[in-house]
Design a protein around this motif. Structure first.
Motif, PDB file in Angstrom:
ATOM      1  N   VAL A   1      48.500  51.305 -13.830  1.00  0.00           N
ATOM      2  CA  VAL A   1      47.976  52.268 -14.458  1.00  0.00           C
ATOM      3  C   VAL A   1      46.793  51.573 -15.323  1.00  0.00           C
ATOM      4  N   ASP A   2      45.665  52.337 -15.374  1.00  0.00           N
ATOM      5  CA  ASP A   2      44.504  51.999 -15.961  1.00  0.00           C
ATOM      6  C   ASP A   2      44.413  52.490 -17.550  1.00  0.00           C
ATOM      7  N   LEU A   3      45.148  51.523 -18.152  1.00  0.00           N
ATOM      8  CA  LEU A   3      45.655  52.170 -19.898  1.00  0.00           C
ATOM      9  C   LEU A   3      44.015  52.051 -20.779  1.00  0.00           C
ATOM     10  N   LYS A   4      43.979  53.416 -20.959  1.00  0.00           N
ATOM     11  CA  LYS A   4      42.449  53.371 -21.756  1.00  0.00           C
ATOM     12  C   LYS A   4      42.926  53.209 -23.308  1.00  0.00           C
ATOM     13  N   ILE A   5      42.100  52.253 -24.020  1.00  0.00           N
ATOM     14  CA  ILE A   5      42.131  52.273 -25.515  1.00  0.00           C
ATOM     15  C   ILE A   5      41.216  53.107 -26.160  1.00  0.00           C
ATOM     16  N   SER A   6      41.590  54.309 -26.863  1.00  0.00           N
ATOM     17  CA  SER A   6      40.678  54.988 -27.416  1.00  0.00           C
ATOM     18  C   SER A   6      40.703  55.372 -28.795  1.00  0.00           C
ATOM     19  N   GLY A   7      39.481  55.684 -29.607  1.00  0.00           N
ATOM     20  CA  GLY A   7      39.360  55.528 -30.901  1.00  0.00           C
ATOM     21  C   GLY A   7      39.160  54.334 -31.498  1.00  0.00           C
TER      22      GLY A   7
ATOM     23  N   ARG B   1      47.345  46.543 -22.013  1.00  0.00           N
ATOM     24  CA  ARG B   1      46.520  46.846 -20.910  1.00  0.00           C
ATOM     25  C   ARG B   1      46.880  46.187 -19.538  1.00  0.00           C
ATOM     26  N   ASP B   2      47.279  44.840 -19.872  1.00  0.00           N
ATOM     27  CA  ASP B   2      47.744  44.078 -18.747  1.00  0.00           C
ATOM     28  C   ASP B   2      48.846  44.740 -18.253  1.00  0.00           C
ATOM     29  N   TYR B   3      49.774  44.948 -18.856  1.00  0.00           N
ATOM     30  CA  TYR B   3      51.133  45.150 -18.446  1.00  0.00           C
ATOM     31  C   TYR B   3      51.021  46.791 -17.767  1.00  0.00           C
ATOM     32  N   ALA B   4      50.331  47.462 -18.441  1.00  0.00           N
ATOM     33  CA  ALA B   4      50.189  48.674 -17.606  1.00  0.00           C
ATOM     34  C   ALA B   4      49.442  48.694 -16.305  1.00  0.00           C
ATOM     35  N   GLY B   5      48.368  47.754 -16.481  1.00  0.00           N
ATOM     36  CA  GLY B   5      47.582  47.580 -15.394  1.00  0.00           C
ATOM     37  C   GLY B   5      48.548  46.865 -14.032  1.00  0.00           C
TER      38      GLY B   5
ATOM     39  N   GLY C   1      54.729  56.616 -18.435  1.00  0.00           N
ATOM     40  CA  GLY C   1      53.924  57.830 -18.211  1.00  0.00           C
ATOM     41  C   GLY C   1      52.610  57.826 -19.270  1.00  0.00           C
ATOM     42  N   VAL C   2      52.468  56.648 -19.856  1.00  0.00           N
ATOM     43  CA  VAL C   2      51.210  56.812 -20.960  1.00  0.00           C
ATOM     44  C   VAL C   2      50.028  56.089 -20.175  1.00  0.00           C
TER      45      VAL C   2
END
Length: 97
Positions: free
Chosen positions: A70-76, A62-66, A38-39
């Motif tokens: 899911v396009d996992l965003k890395i923020s901050g 990121r790869d795992y989510a993809g 869900g992230v």
């Protein structure tokens, strides 16, 4: 000595704080499947230190989510982490925008 890694989920964001390095990443690695459910975002703004092992874990997340749609965003992303991403030429994998 490392100050440890802390992580918590808040809505659709996984918030990381402390140090993400080879000595602290194992708990996050072991729990990645359940933590990423869900992230859509990983907030790294509160990380004090990230080494190359920590960066590799972020790439893996990121790869795992993809692979799960899911396009996992890395923020901050801090200036220091941005420099590490650039040194390893990973801007295509971890966008710095």
């Amino acid at each position: 000595m490392s100050s440890g890694l802390h992580f918590e989920s808040l809505q659709q964001c996984l918030i990381l704080s402390g140090c993400l390095d080879r000595e602290t990443l194992l708990p996050l690695w072991e729990q990645r499947a359940s933590l990423l459910k869900g992230v859509t975002c990983v907030d790294v703004a509160q990380l004090e230190r990230v080494d190359s092992s920590g960066l590799a874990l972020l790439v893996h997340l990121r790869d795992y989510a993809g692979k799960h749609g899911v396009d996992l965003k890395i923020s901050g992303i801090t200036d220091r982490l941005s420099t590490l991403v650039t040194l390893y030429n990973l801007q295509g994998i971890i966008p710095l925008d």
